[in-house]
Design a protein around this motif. Structure first.
Motif, PDB file in Angstrom:
ATOM      1  N   SER A   1       0.827  -1.208   0.000  1.00  0.00           N
ATOM      2  CA  SER A   1       0.000   0.000   0.000  1.00  0.00           C
ATOM      3  C   SER A   1       0.861   1.257   0.000  1.00  0.00           C
ATOM      4  O   SER A   1       0.531   2.252  -0.652  1.00  0.00           O
ATOM      5  N   ILE A   2       1.965   1.219   0.730  1.00  0.00           N
ATOM      6  CA  ILE A   2       2.874   2.374   0.756  1.00  0.00           C
ATOM      7  C   ILE A   2       3.429   2.628  -0.648  1.00  0.00           C
ATOM      8  O   ILE A   2       3.489   3.771  -1.116  1.00  0.00           O
ATOM      9  N   LYS A   3       3.828   1.566  -1.318  1.00  0.00           N
ATOM     10  CA  LYS A   3       4.367   1.698  -2.666  1.00  0.00           C
ATOM     11  C   LYS A   3       3.323   2.315  -3.608  1.00  0.00           C
ATOM     12  O   LYS A   3       3.628   3.241  -4.375  1.00  0.00           O
ATOM     13  N   ASP A   4       2.074   1.817  -3.553  1.00  0.00           N
ATOM     14  CA  ASP A   4       1.009   2.371  -4.403  1.00  0.00           C
ATOM     15  C   ASP A   4       0.760   3.842  -4.083  1.00  0.00           C
ATOM     16  O   ASP A   4       0.549   4.660  -4.991  1.00  0.00           O
ATOM     17  N   ALA A   5       0.778   4.170  -2.798  1.00  0.00           N
ATOM     18  CA  ALA A   5       0.529   5.558  -2.388  1.00  0.00           C
ATOM     19  C   ALA A   5       1.615   6.491  -2.926  1.00  0.00           C
ATOM     20  O   ALA A   5       1.332   7.612  -3.372  1.00  0.00           O
ATOM     21  N   TYR A   6       2.869   6.038  -2.897  1.00  0.00           N
ATOM     22  CA  TYR A   6       3.959   6.848  -3.444  1.00  0.00           C
ATOM     23  C   TYR A   6       3.774   7.063  -4.947  1.00  0.00           C
ATOM     24  O   TYR A   6       4.046   8.154  -5.474  1.00  0.00           O
ATOM     25  N   VAL A   7       3.330   6.041  -5.652  1.00  0.00           N
ATOM     26  CA  VAL A   7       3.067   6.184  -7.089  1.00  0.00           C
ATOM     27  C   VAL A   7       1.981   7.231  -7.314  1.00  0.00           C
ATOM     28  O   VAL A   7       2.097   8.090  -8.208  1.00  0.00           O
ATOM     29  N   HIS A   8       0.916   7.192  -6.499  1.00  0.00           N
ATOM     30  CA  HIS A   8      -0.173   8.171  -6.646  1.00  0.00           C
ATOM     31  C   HIS A   8       0.330   9.591  -6.364  1.00  0.00           C
ATOM     32  O   HIS A   8      -0.060  10.549  -7.047  1.00  0.00           O
ATOM     33  N   PHE A   9       1.182   9.708  -5.340  1.00  0.00           N
ATOM     34  CA  PHE A   9       1.751  11.016  -5.015  1.00  0.00           C
ATOM     35  C   PHE A   9       2.591  11.531  -6.194  1.00  0.00           C
ATOM     36  O   PHE A   9       2.549  12.715  -6.545  1.00  0.00           O
ATOM     37  N   SER A  10       3.355  10.632  -6.801  1.00  0.00           N
ATOM     38  CA  SER A  10       4.185  11.018  -7.950  1.00  0.00           C
ATOM     39  C   SER A  10       3.313  11.522  -9.097  1.00  0.00           C
ATOM     40  O   SER A  10       3.647  12.512  -9.762  1.00  0.00           O
ATOM     41  N   GLU A  11       2.160  10.862  -9.317  1.00  0.00           N
ATOM     42  CA  GLU A  11       1.252  11.272 -10.399  1.00  0.00           C
ATOM     43  C   GLU A  11       0.675  12.662 -10.133  1.00  0.00           C
ATOM     44  O   GLU A  11       0.542  13.481 -11.058  1.00  0.00           O
ATOM     45  N   VAL A  12       0.343  12.914  -8.859  1.00  0.00           N
ATOM     46  CA  VAL A  12      -0.206  14.228  -8.506  1.00  0.00           C
ATOM     47  C   VAL A  12       0.820  15.322  -8.790  1.00  0.00           C
ATOM     48  O   VAL A  12       0.526  16.330  -9.460  1.00  0.00           O
ATOM     49  N   PHE A  13       2.042  15.155  -8.308  1.00  0.00           N
ATOM     50  CA  PHE A  13       3.075  16.168  -8.505  1.00  0.00           C
ATOM     51  C   PHE A  13       3.454  16.319  -9.977  1.00  0.00           C
ATOM     52  O   PHE A  13       3.795  17.422 -10.434  1.00  0.00           O
ATOM     53  N   ASP A  14       3.383  15.222 -10.706  1.00  0.00           N
ATOM     54  CA  ASP A  14       3.689  15.288 -12.135  1.00  0.00           C
ATOM     55  C   ASP A  14       2.697  16.205 -12.851  1.00  0.00           C
ATOM     56  O   ASP A  14       3.082  17.048 -13.666  1.00  0.00           O
ATOM     57  N   GLN A  15       1.390  16.039 -12.543  1.00  0.00           N
ATOM     58  CA  GLN A  15       0.382  16.884 -13.188  1.00  0.00           C
ATOM     59  C   GLN A  15       0.456  18.335 -12.699  1.00  0.00           C
ATOM     60  O   GLN A  15       0.041  19.243 -13.396  1.00  0.00           O
ATOM     61  N   MET A  16       0.976  18.518 -11.478  1.00  0.00           N
ATOM     62  CA  MET A  16       1.135  19.883 -10.959  1.00  0.00           C
ATOM     63  C   MET A  16       2.364  20.559 -11.569  1.00  0.00           C
ATOM     64  O   MET A  16       2.578  21.759 -11.359  1.00  0.00           O
ATOM     65  N   GLY A  17       3.177  19.780 -12.288  1.00  0.00           N
ATOM     66  CA  GLY A  17       4.383  20.346 -12.881  1.00  0.00           C
ATOM     67  C   GLY A  17       5.562  20.378 -11.935  1.00  0.00           C
ATOM     68  O   GLY A  17       6.609  20.957 -12.260  1.00  0.00           O
ATOM     69  N   LYS A  18       5.442  19.763 -10.764  1.00  0.00           N
ATOM     70  CA  LYS A  18       6.533  19.717  -9.791  1.00  0.00           C
ATOM     71  C   LYS A  18       7.338  18.447 -10.055  1.00  0.00           C
ATOM     72  O   LYS A  18       7.168  17.418  -9.387  1.00  0.00           O
ATOM     73  N   ILE A  19       8.191  18.523 -11.036  1.00  0.00           N
ATOM     74  CA  ILE A  19       8.908  17.352 -11.529  1.00  0.00           C
ATOM     75  C   ILE A  19       9.832  16.769 -10.464  1.00  0.00           C
ATOM     76  O   ILE A  19       9.943  15.541 -10.332  1.00  0.00           O
TER      77      ILE A  19
END
Length: 458
Positions: A296-314
Motif C-alpha cells: 500500500s505504501i508503494k502504491d501511495a507513493y506512485v499516486h503522489f508522484s502522479e499528482v506532482f507530475d500533473q502539478m508540474g513539480k517534476i
C-alpha cells in the motif's frame, strides 16, 4: 511481544485442564497481526478439544486455523486444516459444516493458483448446500464459484453463477449474502466495461441493506465510486467514496481507509484540483505507513508522484517515484522472508503433528493400562489361575502396542530430522548462491581493471 510470549508460556501450563473453548476464544479476540500468538493458542485449543473429545470445538479450530494460514499466504498448511475439518464433518454427518469447509478449500486453491481444484471443491460445496435447502449457504457457495471464474476471465460462467447467487440471496433474505452477490456481480460487470450496469447492480443491493450494516454499505458505495471514476465522472466518484469513508469508519474498517483516501485523491486529480488531490493522497500515505503495509505504501507513493507530475513539480514527482522504486527491494525481501517462513512453517507443522500423535498414543496407552487394571481386579475375585493367564495375555498384548507406538514415534522423529535437513539444505543453497554472485562480481571487477590497464598502456 514479550507479554504475548509470557501469556503463551502460561497457557501451556494449563493445556491439560481441558479448557479448549477458553483458548479458542483467546484466538478470536487476538489482533490479526499477531500470527504466532494466534497459531500457538489455536494449537492449545486443538490439543484440549481432542482431549475433551469435543468434535464441535475441534471443527471450529480447524476452520479458524485454516483461515489464519490462508490469510498469511500459507496455502499448503491451510489445505491440511480444511481437510481435517472436512473429514470430521463427514464422520459426524454435519452436512452444512462440510459444505462450508469445502467452499473454503475451494477459495484456498484459488488463492494458490489451482483453478481446477478450486472449481472441484466449490461444486461439491454447492451440491451439499442444495440438499439442505439452505438458500443463504447456497448463495455464498455460488458467489464463491462465480469469483473463481471471474478471476480466470471466464466471464460468461461468472455471470451465470453470480445470477444464481443473487437469486438464492434474495430468497434467504440474508443481507451479507445479498451484498456479496451484488458486489461480485458489479465487479464482473466493471471488468468487462459495463460500469453503468455495475452501478445499477450496486444501487439495487444498497436498497436491500439495513441502515446498520455498515460493512456492506461501505463496500457497495466504494465500488460505485470506483465505477464512476472509471467512467471519468470524478465528482460522483468523490461523493460515493466519501459515503464509503463514513461507513468504513463506523464499521471499524481501519486498514482500508487508506485505499478510500487515495481513491478520493485520484478523483480530485481527474478534476485538476491538485491541492485536494495532494491532501488526500498524503492521507493515503499516512494510513499505509500506520499499518506498515509495504504494498500500500508503494502504491501511495506512485499516486503522489502522479499528482506532482500533473502539478508540474517534476522534482517532487521524481522523488516519490524513486521512493516507490526503492520499495521494490523491500518487497523482494518480504517475499524471500515469506518463502523462508513457509519452509519454517512446514517444519513447525511436522512438529505439531508429531506432538498430537504422541498425545493420542499416550491417551490410548493410558486407556489400555486402565482396562488391564480393571481386568486384573475382577480376575482376582473370580479365580487366581484365570488372573495369571489373563494378566500374561494382556501384558503381551500391551507390549506389542507399546512397540507399535514406539515405532510410530521413531518414524515421526526421523521425519522431523529429514525436515530439519531440508531446511538446512535450503539455507546452504542460499548461502552458496550468494557467494557465487559475489565471486562473479569480483571477477567482473578484475576484468574491468585489466581492460582499463590495457587501454592505459596504449
Amino acid at each position: 511481544m514479550l507479554v504475548l510470549v509470557f501469556v503463551a508460556s502460561q497457557l501451556v501450563t494449563f493445556s491439560q485442564e481441558g479448557n479448549g473453548q477458553f483458548y479458542y476464544n483467546l484466538a478470536l479476540e487476538a489482533d490479526r497481526s499477531e500470527f504466532s500468538y494466534i497459531d500457538s493458542v489455536l494449537n492449545l485449543a486443538q490439543v484440549a478439544a481432542i482431549a475433551e473429545k469435543n468434535d464441535s470445538l475441534a471443527a471450529q479450530v480447524f476452520y479458524k486455523k485454516g483461515n489464519v494460514f490462508h490469510n498469511e499466504g500459507l496455502y499448503g498448511e491451510a489445505q491440511v486444516e480444511f481437510e481435517k475439518g472436512i473429514e470430521i464433518a463427514r464422520q459426524l454427518g454435519w452436512i452444512k459444516l462440510e459444505s462450508k469447509f469445502l467452499k473454503r478449500q475451494g477459495d484456498n486453491f484459488l488463492s494458490s493458483g489451482n483453478f481446477d481444484k478450486a472449481v472441484q471443491f466449490s461444486l461439491q460445496a454447492i451440491d451439499l448446500s442444495l440438499t439442505l435447502t439452505d438458500p443463504a449457504l447456497t448463495s455464498h457457495n455460488y458467489s464463491g464459484l462465480a469469483e473463481i471464474y471471474r478471476f480466470w476471465d471466464q466471464h460468461k460462467l461468472a455471470n451465470t453463477y453470480n445470477e444464481l447467487a443473487l437469486q438464492y440471496a434474495k430468497t434467504s433474505g440474508e443481507e451479507d449474502a445479498i451484498a456479496k452477490a451484488y458486489n461480485n456481480l458489479s465487479a464482473l460487470l466493471g471488468e468487462i466495461g459495463r460500469n453503468e450496469d455495475a452501478i445499477d447492480s450496486l444501487q439495487k443491493g444498497l436498497t436491500l441493506l439495513s441502515e446498520d450494516n455498515f460493512f456492506a454499505i461501505a463496500k457497495l458505495n466504494s465500488n460505485i465510486g470506483y465505477c464512476y471514476r472509471n467512467m471519468g465522472e470524478f465528482q460522483k466518484a468523490i461523493d460515493y467514496h466519501r459515503v464509503a469513508l463514513k461507513y468504513k469508519q463506523e464499521a471499524k474498517m481501519l486498514t482500508s481507509l487508506g485505499y478510500t483516501f487515495g481513491s478520493i485523491g485520484r478523483a480530485y486529480l481527474g478534476l485538476n484540483m491538485y491541492d485536494s488531490a495532494a491532501y488526500y493522497v498524503a492521507k493515503e500515505v499516512s494510513e499505509a505507513k500506520k499499518y506498515k503495509n509495504i504494498y500500500s505504501i508503494k502504491d501511495a507513493y506512485v499516486h503522489f508522484s502522479e499528482v506532482f507530475d500533473q502539478m508540474g513539480k517534476i522534482d517532487s514527482a521524481y522523488h516519490y517515484l524513486n521512493l516507490s522504486l526503492n520499495l521494490k527491494d523491500s518487497i523482494y525481501k518480504v517475499e524471500v522472508e515469506t518463502q523462508t517462513l513457509l519452509y519454517q512453517r512446514k517444519y513447525d507443522l511436522s512438529k505439531k503433528e508429531n506432538e498430537i500423535a504422541r498425545l493420542k498414543n499416550e491417551q490410548l496407552l493410558n486407556q489400555a493400562t486402565q482396562k488391564n487394571t480393571i481386568i486384573v481386579l475382577l480376575s482376582l475375585l473370580v479365580f487366581s489361575v484365570l488372573l495369571l493367564v489373563l494378566y500374561r495375555y494382556r501384558s503381551a498384548k500391551n507390549e506389542q502396542k507399546r512397540k507399535v507406538i514406539e515405532l510410530k514415534l521413531q518414524a515421526k522423529e526421523l521425519e522431523e530430522i529429514r525436515n530439519k535437513e531440508e531446511l538446512r539444505s535450503f539455507t546452504k543453497d542460499l548461502v552458496a548462491k550468494n557467494k557465487a554472485i559475489r565471486d562473479l562480481n569480483e571477477q567482473l571487477a578484475l576484468k574491468e581493471h585489466q581492460i582499463s590497464e590495457f587501454r592505459n598502456s596504449k
